[in-house]
Design an enzyme around this catalytic site. Structure first.
Site, PDB file in Angstrom:
ATOM      1  CE  LYS A 165      -4.420   0.866  -0.135  1.00  0.00           C
ATOM      2  NZ  LYS A 165      -5.379  -0.014  -0.304  1.00  0.00           N
ATOM      3  CG  ASP A 190      -7.158   2.776  -1.427  1.00  0.00           C
ATOM      4  OD1 ASP A 190      -7.731   1.877  -1.445  1.00  0.00           O
ATOM      5  OD2 ASP A 190      -7.404   3.298   0.061  1.00  0.00           O
TER       6      ASP A 190
HETATM    7  O1  2IT Z   1      -7.721  -2.016  -0.961  1.00  0.00           O
HETATM    8  C1  2IT Z   1      -7.815  -2.332  -2.390  1.00  0.00           C
HETATM    9  O2  2IT Z   1      -7.874  -3.551  -2.938  1.00  0.00           O
HETATM   10  C2  2IT Z   1      -7.627  -1.500  -3.114  1.00  0.00           C
HETATM   11  N1  2IT Z   1      -7.310  -0.039  -3.213  1.00  0.00           N
HETATM   12  C3  2IT Z   1      -7.048  -1.234  -4.799  1.00  0.00           C
HETATM   13  C4  2IT Z   1      -5.805  -2.427  -4.979  1.00  0.00           C
HETATM   14  C5  2IT Z   1      -4.942  -2.776  -6.579  1.00  0.00           C
HETATM   15  O3  2IT Z   1      -4.331  -3.057  -6.388  1.00  0.00           O
HETATM   16  O4  2IT Z   1      -5.916  -3.267  -7.285  1.00  0.00           O
END
Ligand code: 2IT
Length: 446
Positions: A124, A164
């Site tokens: 993240k 996100d």
């Molecule tokens: O919380 C999540 O799963 C997302 N923000 C998507 C992450 C992604 O790599 O598509």
């Protein structure tokens, strides 16, 4: 494993990182029993290794605003776990972003990605940059400055960021453009959530909300219930809330509430195409308010300062931010007859709210299962990029549907209690954990 002593150790090492500690505690409490049946996990210190990210990049992001003033923000990328594939997870731009928030999200992402059945590790990233009120040019300059620092630590086979909260197609575009320029790399694999003309996947924008409703459909079917005619309260009005409102409406439910930081919209007649399209306008306006919905549609009313959970509904879908539904909200929902709650946001409910729902015996499912369709479709985007092809919307949607059904089955397999109640929190945590733990064990001490 002794959850108490592991948590005491983490609290000492990471004081005040409340969201991170909350997310870890939930997982450890869920898996304790299963873990202790596997002495090989204990011997390999799997939990002690798994709760800490592999590495954290922290960097300064400096940019110039429209008034010519210099602004400085903090940027982060947390590469949490790569046991089952390259690091994968979104980027969050929000004024409250800090290491605790991103560590909780990276930790959750690791198990969520494992549940998708696709080979993706957990990560993240983000910044305390606040997109509210920023011009398009400011967003572009910030995204470029952010990528100027990040690019060297990511790549199609190492770490693949996506969107996100506060990061959608526009921001991904600006970051992708800068990455390409710096890396001199012109394949399309490095970010997901890309535009349709430069490597994006059909259905990715809708996928988190669509996947969530597919999951809810399966959960309801197992309990002998249906979305048809059910009333749904949704928090938020951004990309995830939009996808959820679209699919809930399509499946015959009535979406009677959406909300924003400014208050709640009561929408007794449900959604129409115009209303759903207007949610996109609200998000694109960068004002972070939902009130204009009621000005545009006279059959809806706006109440300032209230949450979506104040509206009487059958199904509650938190779609905005962590801990947005607390114990008191849960009590109010239960008193109003709510019989299903599913987290579409990551960790949308506080532990007190989850306890209320579970004690009342209503259907409840956690974000890492319910919202996994977003990252799953990112995984499908990576596959299409690697194969240099594009699937049709129907093909992607079918795969998404299959993945969500599979996640639901994993939850039922690991979460069914002796009395028949499905504890989806336990099920999702154990299923995700077992896969990552097994992969770590097989790859030795690294
Ligand atoms: O919380 C999540 O799963 C997302 N923000 C998507 C992450 C992604 O790599 O598509």
């Amino acid at each position: 494993m002794n959850v108490k002593s592991i948590m005491a150790d983490l609290e000492r090492k990471h004081p005040g990182e409340n969201e991170y500690l909350q997310a870890v505690r939930e997982v450890l409490e869920s898996i304790e029993g299963t873990y202790n049946e596997h002495p090989e996990f204990e011997k390999a210190k799997i939990v002690e290794r798994m709760v800490e990210p592999d590495r954290i990049f922290t960097f300064r992001v400096t940019w110039v605003d429209d008034n010519g003033e210099i602004q400085t923000n903090l940027g982060y990328r947390i590469q949490f776990n790569s046991a089952i594939g390259p690091y994968k997870g979104g980027i969050r731009f929000h004024k409250a972003v800090n290491p605790s928030m991103l560590k909780f999200l990276g930790f959750e992402q690791t198990f969520k990605n494992a549940l998708t059945t696709l080979p993706m590790g957990g990560a993240k990233g983000g910044s305390d940059f606040d997109p509210v009120g920023k011009s398009d040019a400011e967003i572009m300059r910030f995204c470029q400055a952010f990528m100027l620092e990040l690019w060297n630590n990511i790549g199609p086979d190492t770490d693949v960021p996506a969107g996100d909260v506060g990061v959608g197609g526009r921001e991904i575009g600006y970051m992708y453009g800068m990455y390409k320029k710096l890396a001199r790399e012109y394949n399309t694999g490095v970010l997901t959530g890309k535009g349709m003309t430069w490597g994006g996947s059909l259905i990715r924008p809708e996928a988190t909300g669509f996947g969530a409703l597919y999951f809810v459909e399966h959960m309801l079917a197992k309990a002998g219930r249906s979305l048809k005619g059910a009333t749904v309260a949704i928090s938020g009005f951004g990309n995830v809330a939009w996808g959820a409102a679209t699919k809930a409406t399509e499946l015959g439910a009535r979406v009677i509430a959406i909300s924003g930081p400014d208050g709640v919209i009561y929408n007794p007649n449900g959604m129409t195409k115009e209303k759903i399209d207007f949610m996109l306008e609200l998000r694109a306006s960068n004002r972070n308010i939902v009130a204009p919905f009621a000005e545009r549609f006279p059959d809806a009313t706006f109440t300032p300062g209230k949450k979506a959970w104040s509206v009487k509904c059958d199904i509650a879908l938190p779609c905005a931010f962590q801990n947005e539904l607390n114990g008191d909200d849960a009590k109010e929902l239960l008193a109003n007859g709510t019989w299903c709650a599913a987290e579409v946001s990551n960790m949308g409910c506080t532990p007190e709210a989850i306890a209320e729902f579970q004690q009342a015996g209503i259907l409840f499912a956690p974000g890492k299962a319910v919202n996994a369709g977003g990252v799953a479709t990112s995984g499908l985007e990576m596959t299409q990029n690697a194969m240099h092809i594009s699937w049709s919307a129907a093909e992607v949607d079918e795969k998404l549907h299959y993945i969500m059904q599979n996640i639901h089955e994993q939850c039922v397999k690991y979460g069914t209690q002796p009395d028949g109640y499905v504890n989806y929190v336990k099920g999702a945590n154990i299923a995700g954990f077992m896969k990552v733990a097994q992969a770590m064990l097989e790859q030795g001490v690294i």
